[in-house]
Design a protein around this motif. Structure first.
Motif: not given
Length: 550
Positions: A385-392
């Motif tokens: 996860y990171g700024p461009d792949k966030r956990l919803a």
């Protein structure tokens, strides 16, 4: 409220001495009054009037043994009696404030595995039938699941995992048989959550029309409208209660309820239901009102479904714990009036909380929030996860202000570690079943301790298999430590064992504690004789000693 210096002295001094007496094997009668709060003379107490209280919530039922919230327990405590009860005029619940109720005397056997009660005679249920030892046995058979009747839900079954059986030697004698020594067992029986039920009334009937032996009789419950009680004229305690009745009006909108109090429509706010900001508003608009801001022995905490991916990862759970800024919750929600702590309520009001110097060594409790969150972001990046792949994810909360308000702050803090959360508000009637089924991923919960004792807190919320262990945390080695501290009758030796267990629970991220709440309770000056307890929001609402000066 007990002064802070005095409270520490009581905890370490007189409380310990009285505890040694309470753990003796001789019969013991406790005093009817407590020197902490002088009882007003009988000549000042007035009879009559209906006490008017508002509350925000419409409980699922009126059955204390089946409900997990004070919206049911607070009103119904006045309908029932316990075997023993924490003195209603003592602000702090301790072993030495346990007083007789339906039991007049009690004694332990030599190895502290059998606790025998001598019962009060001449007591009747509200329907006129006599109270006997059979009622006591039926109540705890119901909780243990060994009787013919069954509870629909059983929130406090975990309290009694050490209870083997209950026997009746005579109509006025009953014995609790334990599997191992448990000196603090009697404290569980003293909680407002531990009333005696009538054997002749089926459990389903107790949900809608409870029958008790207490100072007030149940009259009617209309969901989303009111709960009404009336004076029990045949109450076994002569001269009590003073009130003619109690009416709890259910008002979901907090602002509307407060305006009603300011206008004089209510004598008492919902216990521990007023925030610091609202208390200030009340004092401004109704300067005659009396308000007491006190700790509730209730923590706001993060619950995580440890079986639901990706939260089955210990590292993801650790990242969430490291994202927390506990002080900001207290500053924003309570203008600095709150306490940072672990599972047990912090001292001096709490009897068992760990020292602050130990607390600061725990993960996420250090003062450098930026450093903690940087570590959390590294953990999340390693998990993909990171700024461009966030956990919803959704954050599930009970749909009342004390749950919703801190959830908004939690959501904001989780964004700092690449977690985008959405609020999911759940109605109170379905909240406990939902979390019990593990039908959530992340939740914010308020955990109120029914008793300020590790045997209630640890077994109910952290032991393997407990119905109230919402996260599914299970550590058999920790469970063994629960038993070890529970068997220790010397309070001074027990306390460091409790601290070590609490430390391990926080290190494991069992149920990260955000903060311990302090709430206000306000009342009109005509309400007299009320004591606000400082380490329980559940145990002070018998209402037999309060009156209205009108």
């Amino acid at each position: 409220m007990i002064p802070r210096v005095l409270a520490i002295g009581i905890i370490l001094g007189a409380g310990f001495a009285a505890m040694l007496v309470a753990f003796g094997v001789v019969r013991f009668d406790l005093p009817a009054t407590n020197p902490e709060k002088p009882i007003e003379s009988a000549s000042t107490q007035k009879r009559g009037g209906v006490l008017r209280i508002f509350q925000y919530d419409s409980p699922a039922s009126m059955s204390i043994h089946e409900e997990a919230f004070n919206s049911a327990q607070n009103p119904m405590m006045a309908v029932f009696n316990n075997l023993v009860l924490f003195e209603q005029n003592a602000a702090q619940n301790r072993m030495d404030t346990i007083a007789p109720d339906l039991a007049t005397k009690w004694s332990w056997n030599a190895d502290l595995t059998a606790l025998t009660f001598q019962l009060r005679q001449g007591v009747s249920w509200h329907d006129g039938k006599p109270f006997t030892a059979v009622d006591v046995k039926c109540t705890w058979d119901l909780i243990l699941g060994t009787g013919s009747d069954k509870l629909r839900t059983n929130p406090r079954k975990s309290w009694y995992r050490n209870l083997e059986s209950v026997s009746t030697e005579a109509a006025d004698t009953v014995t609790f048989h334990l599997k191992r020594p448990q000196p603090a067992f009697i404290a569980l029986l003293a909680s407002g959550y531990s009333p005696v039920y009538p054997c002749h009334v089926p459990a389903p009937n107790m949900r809608q029309h409870p029958i008790g032996t207490g100072p007030f009789k149940f009259v009617e419950y209309k969901p989303n409208e009111y709960i009404k009680l009336e004076r029990n004229a045949q109450y076994w305690k002569e001269g009590r209660p003073y009130l003619d009745g109690i009416e709890w009006t259910i008002i979901a909108n907090r602002s509307t309820a407060i305006l009603g109090f300011v206008a004089g429509r209510f004598d008492l706010t919902f216990p521990f239901g007023v925030t610091v900001a609202l208390m200030k508003d009340i004092k401004k608009e109704a300067p005659q009102a009396l308000c007491e801001l006190a700790p509730a022995n209730q923590s706001t905490n993060l619950i995580v479904n440890r079986d639901a991916p990706p939260f089955n990862s210990p590292e993801i759970r650790r990242a969430m714990a490291l994202a927390l800024d506990r002080k900001s919750f207290i500053d924003i929600l309570a203008e600095g009036h709150g306490d940072v702590g672990a599972a047990m309520q912090p001292p001096p009001e709490g009897v068992w909380g760990m020292p602050i110097e130990t607390l600061r060594t725990l993960p996420g409790y250090g003062p450098d929030i930026g450093k903690n969150r940087e570590e959390a972001r590294k953990i999340m990046a390693k998990a993909g996860y990171g700024p461009d792949k966030r956990l919803a994810v959704k954050v599930s909360v009970r749909n009342t202000p004390p749950f919703r308000d801190p959830a908004i702050i939690l959501i904001d803090q989780l964004r700092e570690v690449y977690i985008d959360a959405e609020l999911e508000a759940v109605e109170s009637a379905t909240w406990f079943p939902k979390v019990y089924r593990k039908d959530y991923k992340i939740g914010l919960n308020l955990t109120g301790a029914g008793v300020d004792d590790p045997d209630a807190q640890f077994y109910e919320n952290y032991a393997c298999g407990s119905d109230r262990n919402y996260t599914g945390y299970c550590n058999p080695e920790i469970d063994k430590l629960f038993d070890q501290q529970s068997m220790e009758k010397n309070q001074e030796k027990r306390r460091p064992l409790v601290w070590e267990i609490d430390k391990k629970l926080q290190e494991d991220g069992a149920r990260p504690i955000l903060f311990h709440n302090r709430f206000a309770t306000c009342w009109q000056p005509q309400l007299k004789g009320l004591t606000i307890m400082v380490n329980s929001l559940f145990n002070g609402w018998r209402m037999e000693d309060v009156w209205l000066e009108k």
